[in-house]
Design a protein around this motif. Structure first.
Motif, mmCIF file in Angstrom:
data_model
loop_
_atom_site.group_PDB
_atom_site.id
_atom_site.type_symbol
_atom_site.label_atom_id
_atom_site.label_comp_id
_atom_site.label_asym_id
_atom_site.label_seq_id
_atom_site.Cartn_x
_atom_site.Cartn_y
_atom_site.Cartn_z
ATOM 1 N N SER A 82 0.806 -1.218 0.000
ATOM 2 C CA SER A 82 0.000 0.000 0.000
ATOM 3 C C SER A 82 0.843 1.273 0.000
ATOM 4 O O SER A 82 0.295 2.358 0.111
ATOM 5 N N ILE A 83 2.163 1.154 -0.116
ATOM 6 C CA ILE A 83 3.001 2.358 -0.153
ATOM 7 C C ILE A 83 3.534 2.538 -1.570
ATOM 8 O O ILE A 83 4.125 1.611 -2.115
ATOM 9 N N PRO A 84 3.332 3.708 -2.180
ATOM 10 C CA PRO A 84 3.794 3.895 -3.557
ATOM 11 C C PRO A 84 5.301 3.737 -3.656
ATOM 12 O O PRO A 84 6.045 4.288 -2.837
ATOM 13 N N PRO A 162 0.121 5.779 3.742
ATOM 14 C CA PRO A 162 0.122 5.307 2.361
ATOM 15 C C PRO A 162 0.489 6.406 1.345
ATOM 16 O O PRO A 162 0.641 6.096 0.171
ATOM 17 N N ASN B 224 3.702 4.615 -14.396
ATOM 18 C CA ASN B 224 3.813 5.811 -13.557
ATOM 19 C C ASN B 224 4.458 6.971 -14.299
ATOM 20 O O ASN B 224 4.049 8.116 -14.161
ATOM 21 N N LEU B 246 -5.393 -0.263 -7.054
ATOM 22 C CA LEU B 246 -5.150 -1.483 -6.302
ATOM 23 C C LEU B 246 -4.635 -1.168 -4.902
ATOM 24 O O LEU B 246 -5.072 -1.753 -3.912
ATOM 25 N N LYS B 247 -3.700 -0.210 -4.816
ATOM 26 C CA LYS B 247 -3.156 0.168 -3.506
ATOM 27 C C LYS B 247 -4.268 0.746 -2.630
ATOM 28 O O LYS B 247 -4.320 0.486 -1.427
ATOM 29 N N THR B 248 -5.160 1.544 -3.251
ATOM 30 C CA THR B 248 -6.256 2.125 -2.480
ATOM 31 C C THR B 248 -7.150 1.025 -1.919
ATOM 32 O O THR B 248 -7.533 1.066 -0.748
ATOM 33 N N ARG B 250 -6.272 -1.986 -1.230
ATOM 34 C CA ARG B 250 -5.535 -2.668 -0.156
ATOM 35 C C ARG B 250 -5.615 -1.860 1.126
ATOM 36 O O ARG B 250 -5.821 -2.405 2.200
ATOM 37 N N VAL B 251 -5.429 -0.520 0.995
ATOM 38 C CA VAL B 251 -5.464 0.331 2.194
ATOM 39 C C VAL B 251 -6.851 0.269 2.828
ATOM 40 O O VAL B 251 -6.984 0.110 4.046
#
Lengths: 334, 397
Positions: A82-84, A162, B224, B246-248, B250-251
């Protein structure tokens, strides 16, 4: 990231260790204050019973501390999702300045708690309990260390957000271009030569010490292990890891812990850390051998520790070299 | 070998001791199993949902471009796509029109999507997602492909046409040319797919404008970089990349599962207090047993070892049973207990199956959240038990 379930697991582990150690500390205070081996009154008998409680508590504490070290690395790996920018634990640990110190403190904790248990085991082997004061003062000194561990970990978890942009391991450990915080520019061939030379030297010293006892050689052996621990980490990062990944530019000490590499990292660190512990500690307990009843147990421990560290050294070297040798032998490089 | 033999004997004694007090231990075992079941179910549900989100997003465009004005999304003109042609690495840019349509009869929100199928990557293979019928060709107007729930609604009205109202309440009718397969339910259940020009006509979108642009990139490693270049070139757009979404997810799932776990921690704490209490309450008979053992030559350390094995057995059995039950709950009952907390709600909600993942990490996580606190809570009562002096208990008998 305090609300993530991995953070909760870490907090639960810390709470458990703190709970166990505070109880152990309370009984340490009582023992330090009232311990009197000459007396056989009720209080002394109670205190002798409490020694068992403290040792059990610290044993549990050590177990939880080892689990918490593993959970910490896996949690960092999970946070990387979750970390860019982060691809594995490296990125998540570098996303906050307290990440790497927390990891190192947790690692040091395993050695320090382990050493307490060693002192305890030696102590109970003598009917005079000659190390009671030493080990309980040491136990009380561990408490601020534990507080530092928990404090750092909490502030790391609270500071991890995040929206921080971090770097992946390919950038941090890259030796071809500039600029990572853990940049290791060590060239491969000298590192390998040093690594194998140190392995031979340590093995030779161990065999020598098993036959003859020389205090200078014993000190050299312990110092050799301190040096080898650092060197082994450098060798894993700069040489061995990329042969495990089969990628020349992928150098990372954390990705080897992942399931796609068959958890080989756990085997590597699981042999290196105890090997270093048994390599260093014989000299550290040497000053206590003149205390009543300790000469025998310390001599037994010295031999056992030498054998264990020698065996684990060979296992570690074989495990670390295997992917490298396989690559060389199967014609990867002439 | 001697140490091993000793531990096996101690384990044997611990097993018989557990069996002798089976009613007391059974109550602890049942409550502990329930707690582990709750914690494990929650973990597995989160894991399975994250995996489902990842699977769904596999087919999403790598970069989605939306034009913003006064903080709100507005239509994007075709010149924007033309201005991106200078960026090297973009394989194609596809306009898309989509929106929501509120159906007053059923109270459901339909998702209407207008696609230029001829310009999409693999656009000619879209028919593979259909259970029946075919996709309307690039030029064919007036026909739609429906999700299963929308199709059921139309069939229930006894009609073969889907009739929707434009903004000015004039009616637009569409012929149904195909229905999506149930395997795609999670994405398509409430979906109406039509020609992009039909969608523009339905939503009254001017000319050849679109709601967003889907950008496909040749090398996924460059997503990116290209997104940054687009953001520099078109400062009034919002650039959303697939890894970001996807990261969002997951968070969000991580946060929700953490929040849920905190609620479950209260249950765990209550259990720990129960376990502590059960372990501390020493009956006269137990005291006598320990005293006899001590008279027979057992040390405090041996009795502590017996208690350790007892705790380990109780927590081990509860752990295995709890985790297995949780797996069944998630795999076969789709986590019926926790689904409402983790997923949203609407009139047309896609039914989807959760596939729990049993990795070493999940097992370790559940272990840390349940077994470790239990072991810690029983160690001090165990020591109290072990330090009963031999003479006092026997004389009291």
């Amino acid at each position: 990231m305090l609300l993530d379930v991995w953070s909760l697991a870490l907090i639960v582990c810390s709470t458990v260790v703190a709970f166990l150690m505070v109880f152990a500390g309370r009984s340490a205070l009582r023992v330090l204050r009232f311990w009197n081996p000459a007396s056989d009154d009720n209080r002394q008998i109670r205190l002798e019973n409490e020694i068992w409680l403290t040792s059990t508590l610290v044993e549990y504490g050590l177990g939880v501390q080892i689990i918490s070290l593993v959970v910490f690395v896996l949690a960092a790996d999970h946070f990387a999702g979750s970390i860019p920018g982060a691809m594995c634990a490296t990125g998540a640990l570098l996303a906050d300045p307290r990440g790497m110190p927390t990891l190192l403190i947790k690692l040091a904790g395993v050695f320090l708690y382990g050493f307490w248990l060693l002192l305890h085991q030696l102590d109970i082997r003598s009917e005079h309990y000659p190390l009671v004061r030493v080990k309980y003062i040491y136990l009380l000194l561990l408490l601020p260390f534990l507080a530092l561990d928990i404090g750092l970990q909490m502030s790391y978890l609270a500071g991890l957000r995040p929206d921080i942009i971090t770097s992946c391991c390919a950038v941090v450990f890259d030796s071809s271009s500039g600029g990572g915080p853990l940049l290791l520019r060590a060239p491969q061939v000298p590192v390998l030569q040093l690594f194998y030379a140190t392995v031979l030297l340590l093995a030779g010293l161990a065999v020598f010490l098993l036959r003859r006892r020389r205090i200078t050689a014993a000190i050299a052996y312990s110092l050799g292990w301190c040096w080898f621990f650092g060197l082994a980490m450098v060798a894993i990062i700069t040489v061995f890891s990329s042969y495990i990944y089969n990628m020349p530019f992928h150098k990372c000490p954390f990705c080897i812990l992942k399931p796609q590499y068959h958890f080989i990292g756990f085997l590597l660190y699981g042999t290196l850390i105890p090997a270093t512990f048994f390599g260093i500690t014989p000299v550290l307990v040497e000053p206590f051998r003149h205390r009543p009843g300790l000469a025998g147990p310390i001599a037994i421990y010295r031999t056992a520790a030498l054998k264990i560290s020698l065996f684990l050294l060979l296992v570690f070297t074989a495990l670390a070299s295997f992917p490298y040798l396989r690559y060389m032998l199967t014609g990867g490089e002439s | 070998m001697q140490i091993l033999a000793r531990q096996i004997n101690v384990l044997d004694y611990a097993l018989s001791s557990l069996w002798r007090r089976r009613m007391k231990n059974l109550s602890v075992l049942l409550v502990f199993t329930a707690v582990i079941f709750l914690v494990a179910s929650f973990q597995m549900t989160t894991g399975a949902l994250t995996r489902t989100a990842e699977r769904v997003l596999e087919n999403a465009p790598q970069i989605t471009l939306q034009r913003m004005s006064a903080g709100r999304q507005v239509d994007i003109p075709p010149e924007y796509a033309a201005r991106l042609s200078s960026i090297y690495g973009i394989s194609r840019i596809v306009p898309r029109v989509w929106g929501y349509y509120f159906d007053e009869v059923t109270g459901a929100n339909l998702t209407v999507m207008g696609l230029a199928t001829d310009r999409m990557p693999m656009g000619d293979q879209l028919h593979l997602a259909l259970a029946s019928g075919s996709f309307p060709g690039p030029g064919s107007r007036g026909s739609v492909v429906l999700g299963r729930a929308v199709n059921d609604m139309v069939q229930a009205r006894g009609s073969h046409l889907l009739s929707l109202f434009r903004n000015d309440l004039s009616m637009a009718s569409f012929e149904i040319s195909g229905v999506f397969a149930d395997a795609t339910d999670i994405l398509t259940r409430d979906l109406v797919v039509m020609n992009i020009d039909d969608a523009r006509d339905l939503f009254r979108i001017r000319g050849d404008r679109a709601t967003d642009l889907c950008v496909y990139v040749t090398n996924p490693n460059e997503i990116n970089t290209i997104a940054r270049k687009i953001a520099d070139l078109l400062p009034d757009t919002r650039v959303v990349t697939r890894p970001q979404i996807l990261k969002t997810y997951r968070v969000v799932f991580g946060w929700r599962s953490g929040f849920g776990s905190i609620c479950l921690l209260t249950a765990l704490t209550a259990f720990i207090i129960l376990a502590w209490d059960k372990a501390s309450g020493l009956s006269q008979e137990e005291k006598r047993e320990i005293a006899i053992l001590k008279v027979l030559g057992w040390q405090t350390a041996d009795i502590l070892a017996v208690r350790f094995w007892e705790s380990l057995l109780v927590s081990g059995i509860s752990f295995l049973v709890g985790v297995t039950l949780a797996f069944i709950h998630v795999a076969f009952f789709d986590a019926a207990l926790f689904r409402p907390i983790m997923v949203g709600w609407s009139v047309i909600f896609p039914p989807f199956h959760l596939v729990p993942e049993m990795t070493a990490q999940v097992v370790l996580l559940i272990f840390c959240l349940s077994v470790l606190p239990y072991l810690a809570a029983t160690v001090i009562p165990a020591w109290h038990t072990a330090s009963v002096p031999a003479d006092s208990a026997l004389s009291g008998a």
